[in-house]
Design an enzyme around this catalytic site. Structure first.
Site, PDB file in Angstrom:
ATOM      1  N   ARG A  84      73.095  40.413   9.295  1.00  0.00           N
ATOM      2  CA  ARG A  84      73.792  41.721   9.242  1.00  0.00           C
ATOM      3  C   ARG A  84      72.920  42.818   8.657  1.00  0.00           C
ATOM      4  NH1 ARG A  84      76.490  43.648   5.279  1.00  0.00           N
ATOM      5  NH2 ARG A  84      77.143  41.625   4.452  1.00  0.00           N
ATOM      6  N   TYR A 138      77.521  61.638  27.778  1.00  0.00           N
ATOM      7  CA  TYR A 138      78.017  60.308  28.141  1.00  0.00           C
ATOM      8  C   TYR A 138      79.461  60.158  27.634  1.00  0.00           C
ATOM      9  CZ  TYR A 138      78.595  55.264  28.008  1.00  0.00           C
ATOM     10  OH  TYR A 138      79.076  54.001  28.166  1.00  0.00           O
ATOM     11  N   ASP A 210      69.656  61.407  23.075  1.00  0.00           N
ATOM     12  CA  ASP A 210      69.930  60.125  23.717  1.00  0.00           C
ATOM     13  C   ASP A 210      68.952  60.025  24.894  1.00  0.00           C
ATOM     14  OD1 ASP A 210      70.902  58.132  25.445  1.00  0.00           O
ATOM     15  OD2 ASP A 210      73.002  58.498  24.899  1.00  0.00           O
ATOM     16  N   LYS A 235      70.508  49.435  28.973  1.00  0.00           N
ATOM     17  CA  LYS A 235      70.085  50.004  30.263  1.00  0.00           C
ATOM     18  C   LYS A 235      68.604  49.730  30.513  1.00  0.00           C
ATOM     19  CE  LYS A 235      74.319  51.472  29.831  1.00  0.00           C
ATOM     20  NZ  LYS A 235      74.686  52.792  29.352  1.00  0.00           N
TER      21      LYS A 235
HETATM   22  C1  PLP Z   1      75.618  53.334  28.443  1.00  0.00           C
HETATM   23  C2  PLP Z   1      75.280  54.549  27.669  1.00  0.00           C
HETATM   24  C3  PLP Z   1      75.647  54.671  26.318  1.00  0.00           C
HETATM   25  C4  PLP Z   1      76.473  53.629  25.603  1.00  0.00           C
HETATM   26  O1  PLP Z   1      75.763  52.447  25.462  1.00  0.00           O
HETATM   27  P1  PLP Z   1      76.432  50.995  25.299  1.00  0.00           P
HETATM   28  O2  PLP Z   1      75.240  50.107  25.203  1.00  0.00           O
HETATM   29  O3  PLP Z   1      77.290  50.750  26.508  1.00  0.00           O
HETATM   30  O4  PLP Z   1      77.245  51.030  24.052  1.00  0.00           O
HETATM   31  C5  PLP Z   1      75.252  55.814  25.639  1.00  0.00           C
HETATM   32  N1  PLP Z   1      74.542  56.786  26.239  1.00  0.00           N
HETATM   33  C6  PLP Z   1      74.180  56.702  27.533  1.00  0.00           C
HETATM   34  C7  PLP Z   1      73.414  57.827  28.158  1.00  0.00           C
HETATM   35  C8  PLP Z   1      74.526  55.591  28.293  1.00  0.00           C
HETATM   36  O5  PLP Z   1      74.187  55.511  29.586  1.00  0.00           O
END
Ligand code: PLP
Length: 418
Positions: A84, A138, A210, A235
């Site tokens: 953790r 998002y 992001d 992703k």
């Molecule tokens: C998928 C996504 C998220 C969230 O991510 P998770 O791994 O599903 O929690 C945040 N920002 C963007 C741009 C995303 O495509």
């Protein structure tokens, strides 16, 4: 004991050998400097030196807790390793690799992209503060900043990423941070990112980006003035659609502060998932280069198709952010959107006829995925609201994989021809 396998357990008399004791805090800075190019960093940065028992691949340390380095001199919390606390050997290795890829001092991996986003915002913002966020975030992020954040006493204001003047107009005395996305979903817009980072610096605001859609292969925000980089590592970083993870990347102090919050909130990544992400990241450069090339080829083919109304892709000269993307990005990414002629029924029929892409949410994996935002990510909005944002009912979002471009193009052409 198995023959040929030496114990890692030192006798009490001898000092613990460094190679069995991965650092509680990864020494990212040294690693980041030792390999210049991202292709090499993806393979070698963050790997233990020397390798643990000579293992070429980072072993999985499936252990919740770890012995203290010196049983007779326990230095309390600083000396404690526990899953953790995000400091097991698998955390240290994947975090050091990620820091190198983003050209950062430090990185933290989290249980999901949303864990990275929410934990970062809860660390950097205090009651009374305001967050200035780009419109069109998002869905999960939009939901959090307009929903839960208010109950922590933080208000959010929005600005239009395509209009820097709207940023200056929206800033308030209590604004503490600016939040943007490198490429937005599903319209793949590219804001004037260096100008936003510079604006934040001038106004003493923390700039948060992001970088999920670009990945560090196409864009490294820290080199363009951003303070904190966030990822849904689910992703492109992992790239195989087989795990959920997130990341926070930036200066050591910031990452340490977010780590302390995460240690309390508990959204840690387990070691096995760290190892899967670690393995996925090794092929980031190969995968994203292939996705850049495939998406550009598909976008060009779709833009020539008589069955297609419009194509949105930063790599097309027709895209509003094309010049900027060309200047800032190594490649234009694997995400594109298009609208077939004939509205929603035509789009739905084309999706049914596609043979290679899967109709599924998420993105960034090796397989091509398609989705109708009007029926999925943006289904919660009123149709008028959606259309005002530029998201038509028939808009198809494509996460382009690494299949053969010519086969993908043929497949889209047959699906659209009907
Ligand atoms: C998928 C996504 C998220 C969230 O991510 P998770 O791994 O599903 O929690 C945040 N920002 C963007 C741009 C995303 O495509």
């Amino acid at each position: 004991m198995l023959p040929g396998f030496t114990s890692t357990r030192p006798t009490r008399a001898e000092p613990r050998r460094e190679l069995t004791r991965a650092p509680a805090r990864p020494t990212n800075a040294r690693m980041a400097k030792s390999f210049r190019r991202i292709e090499t960093q993806a393979i070698h940065a963050g790997e233990p030196e020397p390798r643990i028992h000579g293992a070429v691949a980072m072993p999985i340390f499936q252990s919740a807790t770890f012995e203290y380095a010196d049983a007779g001199n326990v230095r309390g919390h600083d000396d404690l390793r526990y899953i953790r606390l995000n400091n097991t050997p698998n955390h240290a290795a994947v975090q050091a690799k990620l820091a190198a890829l983003e050209g950062a001092e430090a990185a933290l991996v989290t249980a999901s992209g949303m864990a990275a986003i929410t934990t970062t915002l809860l660390t950097l913002l205090r009651p009374g503060d305001r967050l200035l966020a780009q419109r069109g975030l998002y869905g999960g992020t939009h939901g959090f900043v307009t929903g839960e954040l208010a109950s922590f006493g933080v208000e959010v204001d929005f600005f239009d990423g395509g209009d820097i003047a709207s940023l200056a107009a929206a800033v308030r005395p209590k604004t503490r941070a600016v939040y943007v996305e490198t490429i937005t979903n599903p319209l793949v817009e590219v804001a004037d990112l260096p100008a936003i980072a510079a604006f934040a610096r001038e106004h003493g605001l923390t700039s948060i980006i992001d970088n999920t859609f670009a990945s560090p292969f196409n864009f490294r925000p820290l080199a363009h003035g951003f303070d904190v980089v966030l990822h849904s590592a689910t992703k492109y970083l992992n790239g195989h659609s087989d795990l959920v993870a997130g990341a926070v990347v930036g200066a050591r102090d910031t990452v340490d502060a977010v780590t302390r919050t995460l240690n309390h909130l508990g959204g840690c990544l387990n070691p096995e998932t760290c190892a899967l992400l670690h393995r996925g990241m090794k092929t980031l450069a190969l995968r994203v280069a292939a996705q850049n090339a495939n998406a550009l080829a598909l976008a060009l083919a779709l833009s020539k198709s008589p069955a297609v109304e419009r194509v949105l892709y930063p790599g097309l000269a027709s895209h509003a952010g094309h010049a900027r993307a060309k200047e800032l990005f190594r490649g234009f990414g694997g995400m594109l959107s298009f609208e077939p002629k004939g509205g929603l029924p035509a789009a739905e029929a084309a999706l049914r006829r596609l043979r290679i892409p899967l109709v599924a949410p998420s993105l960034g994996g090796v397989e091509t995925l398609v989705i109708l935002p009007s029926k999925s990510s943006h289904a919660g909005l009123a149709p008028d609201e959606r259309r005002a944002m530029g998201i038509g009912d028939a808009l198809v979002r494509v996460s382009v994989g690494i299949e053969a471009a010519e086969e993908l193009i043929e497949d889209f052409e047959q699906a659209l021809a009907g």
